[in-house]
Enzyme design. Structure first.
Site, short mmCIF file in Angstrom:
data_model
loop_
_atom_site.label_atom_id
_atom_site.label_comp_id
_atom_site.label_asym_id
_atom_site.label_seq_id
_atom_site.Cartn_x
_atom_site.Cartn_y
_atom_site.Cartn_z
N LYS A 1 0.87 -1.18 0.00
CA LYS A 1 0.00 0.00 0.00
C LYS A 1 0.90 1.22 0.00
CE LYS A 1 -3.95 2.28 2.07
NZ LYS A 1 -3.44 3.55 1.58
N ARG B 1 -4.33 7.65 -5.22
CA ARG B 1 -5.08 6.69 -6.03
C ARG B 1 -5.57 7.38 -7.30
NH1 ARG B 1 -8.37 2.34 -4.41
NH2 ARG B 1 -8.92 1.11 -6.27
#
Length: 917
Positions: A602, A607
C-alpha cells in the site's frame, strides 16, 4: 370569477360558504385550530387533524364538524371543495373551490407556510383563477433566514444557556410553534419540560398522529433538572410558574423577531425568527405557483402588498376593500412601505420575477432545501424530473441538481467561480457599490447569498430564461478566452436575472446548491420518476459518469445500454481497514478457501485511474477530478502505449531511485484554492512551477478495468491481472510501472505481520490483501479487498474551524474533525488539532473554510464537511469529551488529503478497533 364578499369574514355567496369567519355561522370552512380562525359554527368543514384538535381544545361535538382528508372532494351547491395542506401548523388546510358549471376556480390559503416544518404537512399549491392570500408578513423586510440558520440559532441559544448554568425558555404558541420547537430539541437529544398548556396541545397532536413528538414532560413548579429546556406560551412569560425558575434565559420564537427592537418589546433575552407563516419571498412564491388572474389579500399588510403587486402588473386588492378607491400610485422609484420606523423604500420590490423554467428550477431547489425528510426530497425531485418534457432539459436538470454546471463526461473542465471573479462581475452592474458589496459579503460569508442580497438592491430587469439558455451560458462561459471576457459575460447574465435565479446561477458556478442533495439521492429520484430500480440507476450512472445521460436512459427504459468506456471515470474500488494481521487473515478465510493470500504494497501516494483512447489520455483522482494539469508526463507516457485501456493504480513521487512520501506529492497537486481562484480555470499562473522544480512521479498500475473494447469489471481479479501481465502494456516506461508486484503468502497471521513490517520498512503505508476471485466493485468498500496499515492515522473530515491565537489570531488554524458512524451515517467528533501545517497551508484552509461556513459561534466556524485531513496520533482512548465516545492523544495533522472526499473517511467502528492497539 367566483364572487367573494367581506362581512366580518370572507363569504362566498354562491356555495353559501364562509371562510374562517370571526363569528359563528351556519356553514363555514375552518383552516386550522388556532383560536383566531375558529368560532362555534353550526357546521364546520376542516381537515381530519384539525377536527381532532378542535374537539380536544374547544370541546366541539363531532356532529358539528365535517372532517375530510387532504385532496378529497366535497360537493356543495354546484361547487367542488378540496382541501390542500397549508404547512402552517398540524392539520392546517387551504381550500380549493371549483364552480362545476364553468370550471372557475378559487384558492383560499388561510395561514400558510412555504417552508417545510417538522410537525405540519408540507404545503401543496394548485392553480386558481382567484387567489385569496394571507399576507401577515407582506413587507420586503420580512425575508426570514434559512431554516438551517434559524434552527442553529435556537440550538445555540439553548446550548449557551445550559453551558452557563441557566434554564433556556422558548416562548411559542401552545399549538404550532411549541410543537415545532419540541420536535427540533427532541431530534437533537435535548430533554424538554412543557408548560401545562403546551403539554395539553402536544398530547392532542400526538393523538391526532402528528409525528416527531415525545411523551410530554410537564413543568410543574419543581426544580428543572440540569440539561433540560422549557417551552411555554408567550402569555406565560410573567406567570408564577416561569418566575419560579429564577436563573432562566428566555427567547421569543416569532417572525416578528425581524423587526427592530423585538427583544426589548417582548422583554426577552433574544428573539429568534422561527415562524409558521410565509415570509415575503414565500408570498411571491405562492403567487408564482398558483398563477392567479386576480388576488385578494387578507390579514397583515394587505394594502401594502396588494399595491406592490399592482406595480408588478397584477390585479390585486385588499379583501377588506379599503384600497380600491386609490386614484393614483406613486411611481416605482418613489414607492415605499410603512414600517415601525417610518417609510422604508426597497429596490428588491422592483423585480418582477418572470415565470420561466429557471424560476421553476429555483423553486424546486428551495423547496427541496427546506425539506428535511429524505423521502420527501426524493418525491419533490421525482415529480419535477418526470414533468420535464424534453430529454435535453431532463439531462441538464439532473446534472445541475448535483451542483454540477457542466456534465462530467461531456466536459472535463473545472466549473467553479471564485470570489474575485464574482465580485468584479457584480460591481459592473448599474448601482453596485463596493462598500455595500463588502458589507453584505462579510455578513453572509456565502457567495450565492451575497449575490441574491446585492441584486435585490439593484435596478435589474429580469427576463425569462429556460434551461437551454442557461446551459448555453455555461458553455459560453467555459470557452471564454480570458478572465475579463468571463467577468463581462457573468455581469451581463446577472443583469437579466431575478435575484432568486441569480443566487441559483452562482450556486451552480460554485459547485454546490446547498440543498442537502447528493448524487445518491438524485439517483433515487430518477429511479422513482421513471419506475426503475435504484440499483440499476446507480450502476448505469457509475458507468456513464453522467447523471443526465443516465436519466435519459431511465426515462426510455434503456439503462442496460450503459457501459464502461475510456475517458469517463468511475468510482474506485475501496479496501476495508483491518486493525491487525489476525483480523485480516480471519476476514479473508472464507473467500480465499485456504489458498495463499494475495498481498500488494500500500503505497503512500494518490489513487488514480489512467485512461487512453486513440490519441487522447486522461488521469482522474479517486473523487473523479481530472489530474491532467498536475501530471502531464503521465498522459504523455500513456499515449506511447499501444491500444486503449483503463488502468487503476497509484501515483507516487519517485526520485533518485527511491520512493518519496505523500508530502512530496502535495506540491504537484493544485493548491486548495486553485479550483476556487477563477472561473473555469485550471491551476493558476501563480501556482505553476517549472518541471525542474517538481518531484518526478510514477504511475504504478495494479488493475486493468477496460481493454480491447471490453469491460473487465465483472471478471475476477486473477483474470484481470493475467490480462494485464500478458498485454503489451508491460512495455517498460520511465513514468509507468505495469503491473505492481504481488506476494503470495500462506494464510498465517505471523507471516502477514512480518510482511507488513517489511512493507513499512520499505517506506510504504502498509499492505493490501485481495481475494483473487473478487470482481471490481466501483465505489464499494467490501471484504474483497482489505487493507492493513499503520494504526497511528485516521482519515477525518473537518466539521469546525476556529481562530487561532497569537500570530494565528487572524486565521482559522484549529480544526475539529470527525469520523463516520457506519450504523447511521452520522459524523462523530473524535478530536481537534492545530499542528502539522505550514502557514501557507493554513491560509489556504482559512479561505476554504470561510467560503464553506454554515454558521459562526464567536471564534468558531461550523463548516461544511468537505475537507479531509489525515490525522496522526499517539493513541486513542474512550472519552466523554466528544460525541464519538473517543478522544485522540496528541493528535496532529499528517496530511491534507485533497484526493479524498467525505465519503472516504474512516468509520467510528474502525476507530474503536484501534483503542487497544
Amino acid at each position: 370569477m367566483i364572487e367573494v364578499r367581506f362581512q366580518r369574514g370572507l363569504y362566498l355567496p354562491e356555495p353559501d360558504l364562509w371562510l374562517d369567519p370571526y363569528d359563528a355561522q351556519p356553514w363555514a370552512f375552518v383552516s386550522h385550530a388556532h383560536a383566531d380562525h375558529f368560532a362555534r359554527h353550526e357546521m364546520a368543514l376542516c381537515s381530519t387533524v384539525t377536527a381532532a384538535l378542535v374537539r380536544s381544545r374547544y370541546g366541539i361535538a363531532e356532529s358539528r364538524l365535517l372532517p375530510a382528508s387532504f385532496h378529497t372532494t366535497v360537493e356543495r351547491n354546484g361547487f367542488r371543495l378540496r382541501m390542500l395542506p397549508a404547512g402552517h401548523i398540524a392539520g392546517s388546510a387551504m381550500l380549493h373551490v371549483t364552480r362545476i358549471a364553468d370550471g372557475s376556480t378559487l384558492l383560499y390559503t388561510g395561514d400558510f407556510k412555504v417552508r417545510k416544518g417538522r410537525t405540519a404537512e408540507p404545503v401543496v399549491f394548485q392553480q386558481a383563477d382567484l387567489l385569496i392570500l394571507e399576507t401577515t408578513f407582506g413587507l420586503p423586510q420580512f425575508n426570514f433566514p434559512s431554516p438551517m440558520e434559524v434552527e442553529s440559532a435556537v440550538l445555540r441559544f439553548v446550548h449557551d444557556a445550559l453551558a452557563d448554568g441557566e434554564v433556556p425558555v422558548l416562548l411559542g404558541y401552545s399549538l404550532g410553534k411549541a410543537q415545532e420547537a419540541l420536535a427540533l430539541l427532541t431530534e437533537h437529544g435535548i430533554p424538554t419540560l412543557l408548560h401545562p398548556n403546551v403539554a395539553d396541545m402536544t398530547v392532542a397532536c400526538r393523538e391526532a398522529g402528528v409525528p416527531g413528538l415525545p411523551e410530554p414532560l410537564i413543568l410543574d413548579g419543581t426544580p428543572v433538572p440540569a440539561g433540560h429546556a422549557v417551552i411555554a406560551p408567550p402569555n406565560a412569560v410573567r406567570s408564577k410558574l416561569l418566575r419560579a425558575l429564577g436563573n432562566r434565559r428566555v427567547a421569543m420564537l416569532s417572525g416578528w423577531a425581524m423587526t427592530p427592537g423585538a427583544s426589548f418589546r417582548y422583554r426577552v433575552d433574544e428573539a429568534i425568527p422561527l415562524s409558521d407563516h410565509a415570509d415575503y419571498p414565500g408570498l411571491l412564491e405562492c403567487i408564482q405557483r398558483v398563477r392567479p388572474k386576480k388576488i385578494l389579500t387578507v390579514h397583515g399588510y394587505t394594502r401594502e402588498f396588494a399595491a406592490e403587486l399592482r406595480l408588478r402588473g397584477q390585479e390585486a386588492w385588499s379583501a377588506t376593500g379599503n384600497d380600491q378607491m386609490e386614484l393614483a400610485l406613486a411611481p416605482p422609484s418613489a414607492r415605499g412601505f410603512l414600517t415601525g420606523s417610518g417609510i422604508q423604500t426597497t429596490a428588491s420590490a422592483r423585480h418582477v420575477r418572470p415565470i420561466c423554467a429557471l424560476a421553476d428550477f429555483t423553486s424546486l431547489c428551495r423547496l427541496t432545501g427546506e425539506t428535511s425528510s429524505r423521502l420527501e426530497k426524493i418525491r419533490h425531485l421525482a415529480a419535477y424530473l418526470k414533468g420535464l418534457v424534453s430529454d435535453e432539459d431532463l439531462a441538464r436538470a439532473a446534472n445541475w441538481l448535483t451542483g454540477r454546471a457542466l456534465p462530467r463526461a461531456a466536459d472535463r473542465r473545472a466549473v467553479f467561480t471564485g470570489g474575485a471573479t464574482l465580485r468584479r462581475a457584480l460591481l459592473k452592474l448599474p448601482g453596485a457599490r463596493e462598500e455595500r458589496y463588502r458589507e453584505i459579503s462579510i455578513s453572509q460569508a456565502d457567495a450565492a447569498r451575497t449575490t441574491r442580497l446585492l441584486l435585490q438592491e439593484l435596478p435589474l430587469k429580469p427576463e425569462p430564461l429556460d434551461l437551454a439558455g442557461l446551459a448555453a451560458f455555461f458553455e459560453q462561459l467555459a470557452s471564454s478566452p480570458g478572465s475579463l471576457a468571463r467577468i463581462d459575460l457573468l455581469a451581463s447574465r446577472l443583469r437579466t436575472l431575478h435575484p432568486a435565479e441569480g443566487e441559483t446561477l452562482v450556486k451552480l458556478l460554485t459547485g454546490d446548491l446547498r440543498i442537502g442533495l447528493k448524487e445518491g439521492l438524485v439517483e433515487d429520484a430518477v429511479a422513482e420518476a421513471f419506475g426503475a430500480e435504484p440499483t440499476s440507476v446507480r450502476h448505469a450512472h457509475m458507468l456513464t459518469g453522467d447523471l443526465g445521460e443516465t436519466a435519459r436512459l431511465a426515462r426510455h427504459k434503456r439503462l442496460e445500454e450503459a457501459s464502461l468506456r475510456p475517458l469517463v471515470p468511475i468510482k474506485v474500488m475501496l479496501a476495508s481497514p483491518m486493525p491487525d494481521a489476525a483480523s485480516l487473515v480471519a476476514a479473508l478465510a472464507e473467500r480465499n478457501d485456504g489458498n495463499p493470500l494475495w498481498l500488494e504494497p500500500k503505497y503512500d501516494g494518490i489513487r488514480a485511474q489512467l485512461h487512453k483512447q486513440g490519441d487522447q489520455a486522461a488521469l482522474f483522482s479517486r473523487d473523479l477530478r481530472p489530474l491532467d494539469a498536475e501530471f502531464p508526463e503521465l498522459l504523455a507516457a500513456a499515449l506511447e502505449l499501444p491500444g486503449d485501456f483503463i488502468l487503476d493504480g497509484e501515483i507516487i513521487a519517485y526520485a533518485e531511485g527511491r520512493r518519496l512520501t505523500f508530502h512530496d506529492l502535495q506540491t504537484r497537486l493544485g493548491r486548495l484554492s486553485t479550483a476556487q481562484g477563477d472561473l473555469f480555470s485550471g491551476p493558476s499562473n501563480s501556482q505553476s512551477q517549472s518541471s525542474s522544480s517538481l518531484p518526478p512521479v510514477r504511475f504504478i498500475a495494479f488493475d486493468l478495468l477496460w481493454h480491447a473494447e471490453q469491460s473487465l469489471l465483472h471478471h475476477p481479479l486473477k483474470e484481470r491481472r493475467q490480462l494485464l501481465e500478458n498485454s503489451a502494456l508491460r512495455i517498460p516506461h520511465s513514468a509507468l510501472i505495469v503491473p505492481i508486484a504481488v506476494a503470495h503468502l500462506p494464510p498465517d497471521a505471523d507471516a502477514v505481520q512480518a510482511a507488513f513490517k517489511l512493507a513499512r520498512a520499505d517506506g510504504n503505508e502498509g499492505l493490501i490483501a485481495k481475494a483473487p476471485n473478487s470482481p471490481y466493485s466501483p465505489g464499494r468498500r467490501g471484504k474483497g479487498w482489505l487493507k492493513l496499515k499503520t494504526s497511528t492515522t485516521l482519515d477525518c473530515v473537518v466539521v469546525a474551524a476556529e481562530q487561532g491565537h497569537g500570530k494565528r489570531a487572524e486565521v482559522l488554524s484549529d480544526y475539529t474533525f470527525a469520523v463516520r458512524d457506519a450504523s447511521n451515517g452520522q459524523l462523530r467528533i473524535v478530536g481537534k488539532a492545530y499542528s502539522g501545517l505550514t502557514d501557507a497551508e493554513i491560509e489556504d484552509l482559512t479561505e476554504h473554510f470561510k467560503r464553506h461556513t454554515l454558521s459562526t459561534e464567536r471564534r468558531k466556524h461550523i463548516v461544511e464537511p468537505n475537507l479531509v485531513l489525515e490525522i496522526a496520533f499517539d493513541s486513542i482512548q474512550p472519552s466523554k469529551r466528544h460525541d464519538s465516545g473517543l478522544a485522540m492523544r496528541f493528535p496532529r495533522i499528517h496530511a491534507i488529503r485533497r484526493d479524498k472526499t467525505a465519503a472516504d473517511i474512516d468509520t467510528l467502528q474502525y476507530a474503536w478497533s484501534l483503542v487497544d492497539a
